[in-house]
Design a protein around this motif. Sequence first.
Motif, mmCIF file in Angstrom:
data_model
loop_
_atom_site.group_PDB
_atom_site.id
_atom_site.type_symbol
_atom_site.label_atom_id
_atom_site.label_comp_id
_atom_site.label_asym_id
_atom_site.label_seq_id
_atom_site.Cartn_x
_atom_site.Cartn_y
_atom_site.Cartn_z
ATOM 1 N N ARG A 198 11.004 19.288 50.517
ATOM 2 C CA ARG A 198 9.975 20.059 50.668
ATOM 3 C C ARG A 198 9.538 20.830 49.507
ATOM 4 N NH1 ARG A 198 7.097 23.330 54.756
ATOM 5 N NH2 ARG A 198 8.205 24.905 53.616
ATOM 6 N N ASN A 199 10.834 21.362 48.859
ATOM 7 C CA ASN A 199 9.952 22.641 47.977
ATOM 8 C C ASN A 199 10.522 22.617 45.977
ATOM 9 O OD1 ASN A 199 9.648 23.894 50.205
ATOM 10 N ND2 ASN A 199 11.426 25.501 50.259
ATOM 11 N N SER A 200 11.503 21.810 46.858
ATOM 12 C CA SER A 200 11.976 21.106 45.258
ATOM 13 C C SER A 200 10.687 20.476 44.514
ATOM 14 C CB SER A 200 13.052 19.964 45.420
ATOM 15 O OG SER A 200 12.699 18.367 46.206
ATOM 16 N N ASN A 201 10.291 20.090 45.175
ATOM 17 C CA ASN A 201 8.883 19.331 44.926
ATOM 18 C C ASN A 201 8.065 20.740 44.170
ATOM 19 O OD1 ASN A 201 9.199 16.915 45.431
ATOM 20 N ND2 ASN A 201 8.236 17.085 47.598
ATOM 21 N N SER A 202 7.760 21.805 45.020
ATOM 22 C CA SER A 202 7.007 22.515 44.507
ATOM 23 C C SER A 202 7.645 23.579 43.298
ATOM 24 C CB SER A 202 6.186 23.584 45.609
ATOM 25 O OG SER A 202 7.082 23.900 46.954
ATOM 26 N N GLY A 203 8.819 23.646 43.046
ATOM 27 C CA GLY A 203 10.144 24.038 42.194
ATOM 28 C C GLY A 203 10.207 26.112 42.754
ATOM 29 N N GLY A 204 10.476 25.712 44.203
ATOM 30 C CA GLY A 204 10.651 26.928 44.401
ATOM 31 C C GLY A 204 12.627 27.688 44.270
ATOM 32 N N HIS A 205 13.376 28.477 44.185
ATOM 33 C CA HIS A 205 14.507 28.068 44.368
ATOM 34 C C HIS A 205 15.031 29.272 45.431
ATOM 35 C CE1 HIS A 205 15.775 26.755 40.339
ATOM 36 N NE2 HIS A 205 14.259 27.062 39.667
ATOM 37 N N GLY A 206 14.080 30.059 46.344
ATOM 38 C CA GLY A 206 14.920 30.940 47.070
ATOM 39 C C GLY A 206 15.013 31.688 46.954
ATOM 40 N N LEU A 207 14.232 32.798 45.380
ATOM 41 C CA LEU A 207 14.577 33.829 45.278
ATOM 42 C C LEU A 207 13.358 34.721 45.310
ATOM 43 C CD1 LEU A 207 16.655 33.507 41.661
ATOM 44 C CD2 LEU A 207 17.222 33.829 44.644
ATOM 45 N N GLY A 208 12.149 34.447 44.992
ATOM 46 C CA GLY A 208 10.243 35.001 45.295
ATOM 47 C C GLY A 208 10.963 36.636 46.740
ATOM 48 N N LEU A 209 11.037 35.790 47.516
ATOM 49 C CA LEU A 209 10.828 36.431 49.016
ATOM 50 C C LEU A 209 12.161 37.651 48.641
ATOM 51 C CD1 LEU A 209 9.698 34.472 52.061
ATOM 52 C CD2 LEU A 209 8.328 35.992 50.728
ATOM 53 N N ALA A 210 13.751 37.643 48.332
ATOM 54 C CA ALA A 210 14.648 38.045 47.813
ATOM 55 C C ALA A 210 13.948 39.548 46.995
ATOM 56 C CB ALA A 210 16.154 37.697 47.318
ATOM 57 N N ILE A 211 13.385 39.162 45.676
ATOM 58 C CA ILE A 211 12.966 40.196 44.842
ATOM 59 C C ILE A 211 11.568 40.722 45.171
ATOM 60 C CG2 ILE A 211 11.436 40.385 42.361
ATOM 61 C CD1 ILE A 211 13.246 37.704 41.887
ATOM 62 N N ALA A 212 10.954 40.206 46.472
ATOM 63 C CA ALA A 212 9.853 40.835 47.350
ATOM 64 C C ALA A 212 10.250 41.777 47.674
ATOM 65 C CB ALA A 212 8.903 40.081 48.444
ATOM 66 N N THR A 213 12.006 41.720 48.859
ATOM 67 C CA THR A 213 12.431 42.519 49.496
ATOM 68 C C THR A 213 12.756 44.102 49.296
ATOM 69 O OG1 THR A 213 12.555 40.972 50.862
ATOM 70 C CG2 THR A 213 14.312 42.706 51.173
ATOM 71 N N GLN A 214 13.559 43.252 47.896
ATOM 72 C CA GLN A 214 13.887 44.682 46.771
ATOM 73 C C GLN A 214 12.931 45.911 46.615
ATOM 74 O OE1 GLN A 214 16.569 43.034 43.783
ATOM 75 N NE2 GLN A 214 17.827 43.771 44.799
ATOM 76 N N ILE A 215 11.689 45.238 45.679
ATOM 77 C CA ILE A 215 11.197 45.877 45.475
ATOM 78 C C ILE A 215 9.795 46.867 46.589
ATOM 79 C CG2 ILE A 215 8.546 45.813 44.577
ATOM 80 C CD1 ILE A 215 9.452 42.785 42.831
ATOM 81 N N VAL A 216 9.615 45.843 47.918
ATOM 82 C CA VAL A 216 9.536 46.835 49.141
ATOM 83 C C VAL A 216 10.691 47.531 49.130
ATOM 84 C CG1 VAL A 216 8.833 46.820 50.777
ATOM 85 C CG2 VAL A 216 8.200 45.198 49.897
ATOM 86 N N ASN A 217 11.861 47.663 49.527
ATOM 87 C CA ASN A 217 13.564 48.312 49.421
ATOM 88 C C ASN A 217 13.130 49.645 48.679
ATOM 89 O OD1 ASN A 217 13.691 47.237 51.592
ATOM 90 N ND2 ASN A 217 15.414 46.294 50.988
ATOM 91 N N ILE A 218 12.664 49.162 47.415
ATOM 92 C CA ILE A 218 12.980 50.585 46.244
ATOM 93 C C ILE A 218 11.974 51.596 46.799
ATOM 94 C CG2 ILE A 218 12.281 51.357 44.258
ATOM 95 C CD1 ILE A 218 13.927 48.246 43.621
ATOM 96 N N HIS A 219 10.883 51.094 47.363
ATOM 97 C CA HIS A 219 9.993 51.942 47.703
ATOM 98 C C HIS A 219 9.497 52.621 48.951
ATOM 99 C CE1 HIS A 219 8.146 49.827 44.283
ATOM 100 N NE2 HIS A 219 7.439 50.989 43.912
ATOM 101 N N HIS A 220 11.039 53.061 49.183
ATOM 102 C CA HIS A 220 11.033 52.681 50.780
ATOM 103 C C HIS A 220 10.168 52.292 52.190
ATOM 104 C CE1 HIS A 220 13.779 55.752 49.936
ATOM 105 N NE2 HIS A 220 12.606 56.179 49.050
ATOM 106 N N GLY A 221 9.541 50.793 51.568
ATOM 107 C CA GLY A 221 8.931 50.380 52.218
ATOM 108 C C GLY A 221 9.355 49.303 53.380
#
Length: 244
Positions: A198-221
């Motif tokens: 399904r996701n290959s049509n929408s172009g995702g690689h499954g990295l977006g939420l991993a990046i989001a998590t890293q950003i949140v962790n850096i902010h102690h969120g």
Amino acid sequence: ISYFLARINMLPIIKSWKQQTEFVNDAAHELRTPLTIIQGKLEYMLTKPNKTILDEAEAISVSLDEVNRLNSLTNNLLVLARSDSATTKFNFELTTPEFFLKDPIEPFKDIINSQSKVFQISLNHHPTLYLDRDKIKQLLIILLDNATKYTPKNGTIKIYDQIEGSKYQFIISDTGVGIADSEKAKIFGRFYRVDKSRNSNSGGHGLGLAIATQIVNIHHGTISVRDNLPHGSEFVVEFPIKHM
Ligand code: ADP
């Protein structure tokens, strides 16, 4: 053997080495697919006799799509590699939500409306937070982009905020395809997609939420996902409020 490795404190090193190897493997795999397609199209252009302009146009268009995918993948890989590195500089400052929520939301108004979906914004709180505004904008774009991607026509995407004790939360909710309980923890991992086809049509690689998590962790969120009943998902992002 793990007993002895643990005793000389080698387990964390081995674990992180294993994770690195897995990451490189996954990245190589993701890079190989578009490259193979582009290679095939170029070979076809070079060797196929009597090709029409339409054949050529199709080959160029498919190759360009794949180049765009490669571009976004390498950008995401760079973002992850940079935020893993201890040398990355963050620009933390005292700020309030209107200074980082407004900019990323604006372009989504048009995108969401143009797809016949409804966008509701209800942001009412103004606490002081200590954040890198650009990083939070990036996080918001990832979540709004996902909400848009995984919500079909006529659906509703909503962003709202609330204060819970000493924490500020902003929540992105959608009435989209939803996420099964068994998938909820996994989607924050690198290269994880619930439904690859399904996701290959929408172009995702499954990295977006991993990046989001890293950003949140850096902010102690924290970042988490829950169901938006009767259907869809809600991503909750939480940061500590700075009491002045
Ligand atoms: P992708 O680029 O594939 O969207 P993400 O890391 O952003 O990668 O998301 C991982 C997976 O989590 C997605 O492939 C999708 O299966 C699922 N997902 C993320 N956001 C949503 C959402 N709002 N609704 C339903 N599924 C989602």
